[in-house]
Design an enzyme around this catalytic site. Structure first.
Site, mmCIF file in Angstrom:
data_model
loop_
_atom_site.group_PDB
_atom_site.id
_atom_site.type_symbol
_atom_site.label_atom_id
_atom_site.label_comp_id
_atom_site.label_asym_id
_atom_site.label_seq_id
_atom_site.Cartn_x
_atom_site.Cartn_y
_atom_site.Cartn_z
ATOM 1 N N GLU A 1 33.175 84.597 3.861
ATOM 2 C CA GLU A 1 34.564 84.192 4.118
ATOM 3 C C GLU A 1 34.830 83.768 5.565
ATOM 4 O O GLU A 1 35.760 84.241 6.211
ATOM 5 C CB GLU A 1 35.513 85.319 3.712
ATOM 6 C CG GLU A 1 35.384 85.718 2.256
ATOM 7 C CD GLU A 1 36.226 86.932 1.881
ATOM 8 O OE1 GLU A 1 37.022 87.393 2.723
ATOM 9 O OE2 GLU A 1 36.094 87.408 0.732
ATOM 10 N N GLU B 1 31.551 87.266 -7.730
ATOM 11 C CA GLU B 1 32.524 88.353 -7.825
ATOM 12 C C GLU B 1 33.536 88.096 -8.944
ATOM 13 O O GLU B 1 34.737 88.242 -8.769
ATOM 14 C CB GLU B 1 33.256 88.534 -6.481
ATOM 15 C CG GLU B 1 32.331 88.747 -5.299
ATOM 16 C CD GLU B 1 33.062 88.912 -3.974
ATOM 17 O OE1 GLU B 1 34.260 89.304 -3.991
ATOM 18 O OE2 GLU B 1 32.450 88.674 -2.915
#
Length: 393
Positions: A171, A278
């Site tokens: 991220e 995820e």
């Protein structure tokens, strides 16, 4: 009515029912008959044996009891949900906490399950000491990169030969369209150099392990192009990177199938592999404007409206749609990992039911439990209708 006539009618009805049952889709038969399944039955990993590995994020609590049985039956890859992140595994300088991470890896080895490492660098859950010197002042770029190298080298070598892939950087791209990189301590001190360095350090520590960049909302057109720009710069600079992880914290209607396909094609055009790292599909939505009280801001759904039949049907359709896409790209997708085992516990439950998608990880709002029901197994660990939509192909 004569007895013979009654007998003929009964036999006809029975025959019709038997024929109808035999032509009923397997998923419907299984939903009716299956409660707890036996270990000998096929799991997700078996249905997808010719496509890609199927993983799940776990914590140490899931390594025993009924959850452990489900993991062994259904999955052939595991990811440590939190126990390999920088903060939990390296809380203070010179101190490493291997206990939970080792327990997960040992469980996986015992059951012949592969392990994905998550993650080596992230702005969240990074211990504060990394960025400060002994007097509390901000460290230099040289010091921070040296600390990063020590951390990555130590962790990757500790698990060398036991982990087949690492999420190296997590991220780093900003959500705002006008910004490129997220303005974290990593970026403020090192600029963008920390990203390439992290991949180089990981490759030096274990040349055989696969290395991934991982991010959420990676299907959003604006963010997708920024991620593509980063990945292309790494590939062009011959930085050792294997692929990109699309987190997949998705909703019932977002992102669209077209955006998912475009993201897979865009990233894989660089010669990179794709992993869905995820995956979960929350059933939660913000309240519609016409339904909220007059004069109030948009608010979430009630604390727990339950997994209603309508929501279950929409989730079933959504999972079918998603896995139809995944199978179509089996030449570039090498793993699909669900984020948590079942609806008994999801990280989204304490983050507004997942309304914020992947951004929920940094959600600063008060933690109120709103069940997200985002996975393929219910709170009793039974297979949901969504499960059968994934394996019926």
């Amino acid at each position: 009515m004569p007895k013979n006539t009654s007998l003929v009618i009964c036999l006809a009805i029975f025959a019709f029912a038997l024929i109808s049952w035999s032509y009923m889709p397997h998923s419907k038969r299984d939903v009716r008959l299956r409660g707890h399944v036996t270990k000998s039955e096929k799991g997700l990993k078996d249905y997808y044996k010719k496509y890609f590995s199927i993983g799940v994020a776990v914590n140490v609590r899931a390594l025993s009891g009924d959850e452990a049985d489900l993991i062994v039956r259904e999955f052939n890859s595991v990811t440590a949900e939190n126990d390999m992140k920088m903060g939990p595994i390296h809380p203070t300088e010179g101190t490493y906490n291997w206990r939970n991470a080792d327990s997960i890896v040992n469980f996986a080895i015992k059951h012949k399950i592969k392990v994905r490492g998550h993650n080596l660098l992230w702005h969240a859950q990074a211990p504060a000491w990394l960025f400060k010197d002994s007097t509390g002042n901000q460290v230099s770029k040289e010091v921070l990169l040296a600390r990063l190298k020590e951390h990555i080298t130590t962790v990757v070598k500790h698990f060398k030969g036991k982990i087949y892939a690492w999420d190296v950087v997590n991220e780093a791209i900003d959500d705002k369209p006008e910004n490129y990189f997220r303005n974290t301590s990593w970026y403020k001190i090192c600029g963008e150099d920390f990203i390439a360095k992290a991949f180089e350090y990981a490759h030096e520590a274990d040349p055989s392990v696969a290395l991934y960049y991982n991010d959420y909302n990676s299907e959003d057109e604006s963010k997708r192009e920024k991620i593509y720009r980063l990945l292309k710069s790494l590939v062009d600079a011959k930085v050792p990177i294997t692929g990109v992880g699309l987190q997949g914290h998705w909703k019932l209607d977002n992102p669209t199938p077209e955006l998912i396909r475009k993201a897979i094609e865009r990233y894989s055009s660089l010669g990179l592999k794709i992993q869905i790292t995820e995956l979960d599909v929350t059933v939660r939505k913000p309240m519609r404007p016409e339904d909220r009280p007059v004069g109030t801001a948009q608010t979430p759904m009630a604390v727990d409206s339950g997994l209603t039949p309508d929501l279950a049907r929409l989730q079933e359709q959504r999972y079918r749609e998603i896995f139809d896409i995944f199978r179509a790209y089996k030449n570039v997708i090498t793993n699909v990992t669900f984020w948590n085992v079942s609806d008994r516990y999801s990280w989204l439950d304490a983050r507004n039911g997942g309304i914020g998608g992947g951004a929920a990880a940094s959600d600063p709002t008060r933690r109120v439990i709103r069940k997200a029901y985002p996975l393929l197994f219910d709170e009793k660990l039974l297979r949901k209708k969504a499960y059968f939509s994934v394996v019926d192909f």
